[in-house]
Design a protein around this motif. Structure first.
Motif, PDB file in Angstrom:
ATOM      1  N   UNK A   1       0.870  -1.184   0.000  1.00 22.13           N
ATOM      2  CA  UNK A   1       0.000   0.000   0.000  1.00 22.13           C
ATOM      3  C   UNK A   1       0.903   1.229   0.000  1.00 22.13           C
ATOM      4  N   UNK A   2       0.988   1.867  -1.158  1.00 20.36           N
ATOM      5  CA  UNK A   2       1.799   3.064  -1.334  1.00 20.36           C
ATOM      6  C   UNK A   2       0.960   4.268  -0.898  1.00 20.36           C
ATOM      7  N   UNK A   3       1.219   4.771   0.293  1.00 21.89           N
ATOM      8  CA  UNK A   3       0.389   5.819   0.874  1.00 21.89           C
ATOM      9  C   UNK A   3       0.358   7.094   0.032  1.00 21.89           C
ATOM     10  N   UNK A   4       1.485   7.489  -0.512  1.00 24.27           N
ATOM     11  CA  UNK A   4       1.526   8.725  -1.324  1.00 24.27           C
ATOM     12  C   UNK A   4       0.723   8.559  -2.609  1.00 24.27           C
ATOM     13  N   UNK A   5       0.723   7.374  -3.150  1.00 22.85           N
ATOM     14  CA  UNK A   5      -0.049   7.099  -4.368  1.00 22.85           C
ATOM     15  C   UNK A   5      -1.542   7.001  -4.053  1.00 22.85           C
ATOM     16  N   UNK A   6      -1.878   6.328  -2.971  1.00 23.16           N
ATOM     17  CA  UNK A   6      -3.275   6.157  -2.584  1.00 23.16           C
ATOM     18  C   UNK A   6      -3.907   7.453  -2.064  1.00 23.16           C
ATOM     19  N   UNK A   7      -3.098   8.250  -1.371  1.00 22.78           N
ATOM     20  CA  UNK A   7      -3.623   9.437  -0.684  1.00 22.78           C
ATOM     21  C   UNK A   7      -2.746  10.667  -0.926  1.00 22.78           C
ATOM     22  N   UNK A   8      -2.637  11.111  -2.167  1.00 25.42           N
ATOM     23  CA  UNK A   8      -1.774  12.281  -2.440  1.00 25.42           C
ATOM     24  C   UNK A   8      -2.256  13.546  -1.718  1.00 25.42           C
ATOM     25  N   UNK A   9      -3.535  13.545  -1.353  1.00 21.33           N
ATOM     26  CA  UNK A   9      -4.114  14.688  -0.636  1.00 21.33           C
ATOM     27  C   UNK A   9      -4.101  14.477   0.881  1.00 21.33           C
ATOM     28  N   UNK A  10      -3.478  13.369   1.349  1.00 19.76           N
ATOM     29  CA  UNK A  10      -3.400  13.009   2.768  1.00 19.76           C
ATOM     30  C   UNK A  10      -4.766  12.662   3.360  1.00 19.76           C
ATOM     31  N   UNK A  11      -5.779  12.475   2.532  1.00 20.25           N
ATOM     32  CA  UNK A  11      -7.116  12.140   3.004  1.00 20.25           C
ATOM     33  C   UNK A  11      -7.215  10.614   3.129  1.00 20.25           C
ATOM     34  N   UNK A  12      -6.607  10.075   4.176  1.00 24.45           N
ATOM     35  CA  UNK A  12      -6.483   8.633   4.365  1.00 24.45           C
ATOM     36  C   UNK A  12      -7.815   8.023   4.768  1.00 24.45           C
ATOM     37  N   UNK A  13      -8.162   6.936   4.093  1.00 21.30           N
ATOM     38  CA  UNK A  13      -9.396   6.212   4.382  1.00 21.30           C
ATOM     39  C   UNK A  13      -9.101   5.201   5.497  1.00 21.30           C
ATOM     40  N   UNK A  14      -9.439   5.573   6.715  1.00 21.60           N
ATOM     41  CA  UNK A  14      -9.125   4.747   7.882  1.00 21.60           C
ATOM     42  C   UNK A  14      -9.721   3.353   7.769  1.00 21.60           C
ATOM     43  N   UNK A  15     -10.947   3.251   7.342  1.00 19.69           N
ATOM     44  CA  UNK A  15     -11.614   1.938   7.281  1.00 19.69           C
ATOM     45  C   UNK A  15     -10.931   1.003   6.288  1.00 19.69           C
ATOM     46  N   UNK A  16     -10.535   1.532   5.126  1.00 17.52           N
ATOM     47  CA  UNK A  16      -9.831   0.698   4.133  1.00 17.52           C
ATOM     48  C   UNK A  16      -8.471   0.248   4.665  1.00 17.52           C
ATOM     49  N   UNK A  17      -7.778   1.147   5.317  1.00 19.48           N
ATOM     50  CA  UNK A  17      -6.464   0.806   5.874  1.00 19.48           C
ATOM     51  C   UNK A  17      -6.608  -0.205   7.006  1.00 19.48           C
ATOM     52  N   UNK A  18      -7.641  -0.059   7.809  1.00 17.25           N
ATOM     53  CA  UNK A  18      -7.885  -1.019   8.885  1.00 17.25           C
ATOM     54  C   UNK A  18      -8.213  -2.400   8.314  1.00 17.25           C
ATOM     55  N   UNK A  19      -9.002  -2.428   7.244  1.00 17.21           N
ATOM     56  CA  UNK A  19      -9.307  -3.712   6.590  1.00 17.21           C
ATOM     57  C   UNK A  19      -8.023  -4.378   6.093  1.00 17.21           C
ATOM     58  N   UNK A  20      -7.128  -3.581   5.520  1.00 20.24           N
ATOM     59  CA  UNK A  20      -5.853  -4.129   5.039  1.00 20.24           C
ATOM     60  C   UNK A  20      -5.048  -4.698   6.205  1.00 20.24           C
ATOM     61  N   UNK A  21      -5.003  -3.993   7.311  1.00 21.21           N
ATOM     62  CA  UNK A  21      -4.285  -4.488   8.485  1.00 21.21           C
ATOM     63  C   UNK A  21      -4.886  -5.795   8.996  1.00 21.21           C
ATOM     64  N   UNK A  22      -6.198  -5.886   8.994  1.00 20.44           N
ATOM     65  CA  UNK A  22      -6.875  -7.083   9.500  1.00 20.44           C
ATOM     66  C   UNK A  22      -6.627  -8.312   8.624  1.00 20.44           C
ATOM     67  N   UNK A  23      -6.330  -8.092   7.339  1.00 15.29           N
ATOM     68  CA  UNK A  23      -6.101  -9.213   6.407  1.00 15.29           C
ATOM     69  C   UNK A  23      -4.751  -9.899   6.618  1.00 15.29           C
ATOM     70  N   UNK A  24      -3.850  -9.277   7.364  1.00 13.91           N
ATOM     71  CA  UNK A  24      -2.468  -9.756   7.424  1.00 13.91           C
ATOM     72  C   UNK A  24      -1.982  -9.957   8.858  1.00 13.91           C
ATOM     73  N   UNK A  25      -1.022 -10.843   8.996  1.00 12.20           N
ATOM     74  CA  UNK A  25      -0.422 -11.107  10.306  1.00 12.20           C
ATOM     75  C   UNK A  25       0.901 -10.369  10.498  1.00 12.20           C
ATOM     76  N   UNK A  26       1.572 -10.054   9.396  1.00  7.42           N
ATOM     77  CA  UNK A  26       2.844  -9.326   9.451  1.00  7.42           C
ATOM     78  C   UNK A  26       2.658  -7.996   8.731  1.00  7.42           C
ATOM     79  N   UNK A  27       3.070  -6.922   9.396  1.00  8.36           N
ATOM     80  CA  UNK A  27       2.984  -5.581   8.814  1.00  8.36           C
ATOM     81  C   UNK A  27       4.389  -5.013   8.759  1.00  8.36           C
ATOM     82  N   UNK A  28       4.800  -4.630   7.558  1.00  5.17           N
ATOM     83  CA  UNK A  28       6.109  -3.998   7.362  1.00  5.17           C
ATOM     84  C   UNK A  28       5.878  -2.529   7.074  1.00  5.17           C
ATOM     85  N   UNK A  29       6.607  -1.685   7.754  1.00  5.34           N
ATOM     86  CA  UNK A  29       6.625  -0.257   7.444  1.00  5.34           C
ATOM     87  C   UNK A  29       7.911  -0.007   6.669  1.00  5.34           C
TER      88      UNK A  29
END
Length: 181
Positions: A34-62
Motif C-alpha cells: 500500500x503506497x500511501x503517497x499514491x493512494x492518498x496524495x491529498x493526505x485524506x487517508x481512508x481509515x476503514x480501508x487501511x484497517x481492513x488491510x491491516x486485518x487481512x495480514x499477520x505481518x505488517x512492514x513499514x
C-alpha cells in the motif's frame, strides 16, 4: 499474510526504496503493498480501508526513508488516522493484537555515523522508540527494525550501488518474513 505500508512521499525520486519495493513485488507478489503517497496524495487517508488491510495480514512492514530522524509526514498521519480508539487501543481496541510489526528503513548516512558523539549523536535504534511504543500500546509484536544504511549519493554512493544494495536488502527482508510466517 504480509502487508507492506510504503511511507515514501516521492517514490519516483527514490533509488533505494524503489529498488526494495520492485524487488519485493518481483520475488513475492503475494505481499500486499500500500503506497500511501499514491493512494492518498491529498493526505485524506481512508481509515476503514487501511484497517481492513491491516486485518487481512499477520505481518505488517513499514517501509520508509528516515526523514529528520523520524518517519515521513504521510506515514505519521497514517498512524494518527488508522490507529483509532477501539480499533488499535481502548477497551475494545484489540484488533491488532498479536500481529507482527517490522520497520524497514532506508538511511542516507553510513551506520558508523549513528553512535554517541558521532555525527548523529545517537544509535539508529534510538529513533524508533515511538514505533516500538505504538506496537506495544496496540498489543502488536514489535520486531527489531531493519536498516539499510548508505543510501545517499551525498555520501558517495552511486545510484547503481544503491539500487543493487536495495535489492539485497529486499531479499534479506523476504528471507526474514519467510521465517515469521
Amino acid at each position: 499474510m504480509t502487508l507492506l505500508i510504503l511511507g515514501h512521499p516521492q517514490l519516483h525520486k527514490s533509488v533505494a526504496n524503489k529498488a526494495i519495493v520492485e524487488e519485493i513485488q518481483k520475488n513475492n507478489p503475494e505481499i500486499e503493498i500500500r503506497n500511501l503517497a499514491e493512494l492518498y496524495p491529498d493526505f485524506n487517508i481512508n481509515a476503514k480501508e487501511e484497517q481492513k488491510a491491516l486485518l487481512r495480514h499477520e505481518v505488517v512492514i513499514l517501509q520508509y526513508p528516515l526523514y529528520w530522524y523520524n518517519m515521513p509526514a504521510i506515514l505519521k498521519h497514517w498512524f494518527d488516522v488508522v490507529f483509532e480508539h477501539q480499533f488499535a487501543y481502548g477497551s475494545k481496541g484489540d484488533k491488532l493484537k498479536g500481529k507482527k510489526l517490522l520497520t524497514s528503513v532506508t538511511v542516507g548516512s553510513v551506520e558508523e555515523e549513528y553512535k554517541p558523539f558521532g555525527k548523529h549523536n545517537f544509535r539508529i535504534s534510538e529513533f524508533f522508540k515511538n514505533v516500538e511504543q505504538t506496537a506495544y500500546f496496540a498489543q502488536m509484536t514489535f520486531l527489531d527494525p531493519v536498516f539499510f544504511h548508505g543510501t545517499s549519493s551525498v555520501d558517495g554512493f552511486t545510484e547503481d550501488e544503491i539500487r543493487e544494495r536495495g535489492r539485497l536488502h529486499a531479499n534479506r527482508l523476504l528471507g526474514y518474513i519467510e521465517k515469521l510466517v
